[in-house]
Enzyme design. Sequence first.
Site, PDB file in Angstrom:
ATOM      1  N   TYR A  38       0.846  -1.200   0.000  1.00 20.13           N
ATOM      2  CA  TYR A  38       0.000   0.000   0.000  1.00 20.13           C
ATOM      3  C   TYR A  38       0.885   1.256   0.000  1.00 20.13           C
ATOM      4  CZ  TYR A  38      -3.519   3.295   1.739  1.00 20.13           C
ATOM      5  OH  TYR A  38      -4.357   4.359   1.899  1.00 20.13           O
ATOM      6  N   ASP A  89       0.024  -7.353   6.241  1.00 21.04           N
ATOM      7  CA  ASP A  89      -1.154  -6.505   6.055  1.00 21.04           C
ATOM      8  C   ASP A  89      -2.225  -7.376   5.412  1.00 21.04           C
ATOM      9  OD1 ASP A  89      -3.109  -4.745   5.119  1.00 21.04           O
ATOM     10  OD2 ASP A  89      -1.673  -3.133   4.741  1.00 21.04           O
TER      11      ASP A  89
HETATM   12  C1  LIG Z   1      -6.372   1.514   3.139  1.00 21.26           C
HETATM   13  C2  LIG Z   1      -5.216   0.642   3.416  1.00 21.26           C
HETATM   14  C3  LIG Z   1      -4.304   0.953   4.446  1.00 21.26           C
HETATM   15  C4  LIG Z   1      -4.400   2.224   5.269  1.00 21.26           C
HETATM   16  O1  LIG Z   1      -5.537   2.234   6.057  1.00 21.26           O
HETATM   17  P1  LIG Z   1      -6.346   3.584   6.458  1.00 21.26           P
HETATM   18  O2  LIG Z   1      -7.495   3.055   7.223  1.00 21.26           O
HETATM   19  O3  LIG Z   1      -6.719   4.275   5.195  1.00 21.26           O
HETATM   20  O4  LIG Z   1      -5.398   4.406   7.271  1.00 21.26           O
HETATM   21  C5  LIG Z   1      -3.276   0.055   4.687  1.00 21.26           C
HETATM   22  N1  LIG Z   1      -3.124  -1.057   3.951  1.00 21.26           N
HETATM   23  C6  LIG Z   1      -3.962  -1.370   2.961  1.00 21.26           C
HETATM   24  C7  LIG Z   1      -3.747  -2.627   2.181  1.00 21.26           C
HETATM   25  C8  LIG Z   1      -5.029  -0.536   2.652  1.00 21.26           C
HETATM   26  O5  LIG Z   1      -5.846  -0.849   1.635  1.00 21.26           O
END
Ligand SMILES: *Cc1c(COP(=O)(O)O)cnc(C)c1O
Length: 383
Positions: A104, A177
């Site tokens: 991301y 993630d």
């Molecule tokens: C959106 C996203 C983030 C960040 O999250 P927020 O809630 O926007 O701060 C991190 N990792 C991935 C894969 C995302 O899609």
Amino acid sequence: MADSQGFSTRAIHDGQEFDPTTGAIIPPIYQTSTFVQDGIGGLRGGYEYGRSGNPTRTSLQTLLASLEGGAHAYSFSSGLAAEDVLLRAVLTPGDHVVLGTDVYGGTHRLINRVHGAWGIRNSTVDLGDLAAVEAALATDSTRILWIETPSNPLMQITDIAALAALGHAAGALVVVDNTFASPALQQPLALGADVVVHSTTKYLGGHSDVIGGALVLNDDELAEKVGFLQFAAGAVSAPMDAWLTVRGIKTLAVRMQRHSDNAQAIAEWLVGHPAVETVYYPGLPTHPGHELAARQMSGFGGMLSVALVGGAAAARRFAESTTVFQLAESLGGVESLIGYPSEMTHASVRGTALEVPDNIVRLSVGIEDVADLIADLERALPR
Ligand SMILES: *Cc1c(COP(=O)(O)O)cnc(C)c1O
């Protein structure tokens, strides 16, 4: 928490006991900043002040720990706030982070620009190239290996178990993630990861009405540091936000099933379209990560990207021409979204090695009727 129960049952019940005073089946939203004490230090249920703890936040954290199979969960005001706390809990100046080239964009920006200013070094590598990962991990003071799978926007699938073994051999903490898959489709802790990160804004919340983030982990010592930073730095989830996220999670399993079914049908339809150069969806047998995804995940998810034959102009026109798919950042809600990564989600990495080709359009496939979604795409694609 009853570990013996199935995922859907736990998603509906864990952390969700009915209100003992009234019998209300839905635990109330504790929209309060502080808690009255029975004499100095006489706390009821351990609650003192809303930054240090709130029952609605506890209920979300209990639920998240159960669904990811972790001992500890902490929720935050955004995904990036969760990531920031994890980085600060683990790293000190001079430490090195290895992360995938297609993580991301905001994660790369946080590590590179925010933590970079405090002396944190990073290397980006293709996580599919195990030799390159091993070489990057060998850099002095590597503390974190940061994995995102499926990745954004090209849906690259990374072998969590293999990378966890490499990361651990190098003494690094292995972070996944899990935003794109959600715990309904992928459970990184069971595959050997140390920490799961979520933007709960996406599939967990699921209704595009709340921003939030979470960390789930097993290690007690690291959990204590994370809990301390949640309290001491204060990027907590608000009670209403925690409640909305819990409400969304109850339907996570059925939503992910429908997202996956719709995305599979759309991916298969797009493959045959003359305006389409490549479809990036792990559910397609031609996708390079298909077999790994079939092993590592229990569904292929709702995200796909498509490269258009007509280049940037065609991609932009397509992204601006759909009507059921609405042009917006973000993903993971019940409604379908379309995005143009090179100028939207990935604008911050243009001109770097992380740049996304300009003929790519990303779809977050919602849970509407798939025939309506395909008809919308058909009208919008160049003929
Ligand atoms: C959106 C996203 C983030 C960040 O999250 P927020 O809630 O926007 O701060 C991190 N990792 C991935 C894969 C995302 O899609």
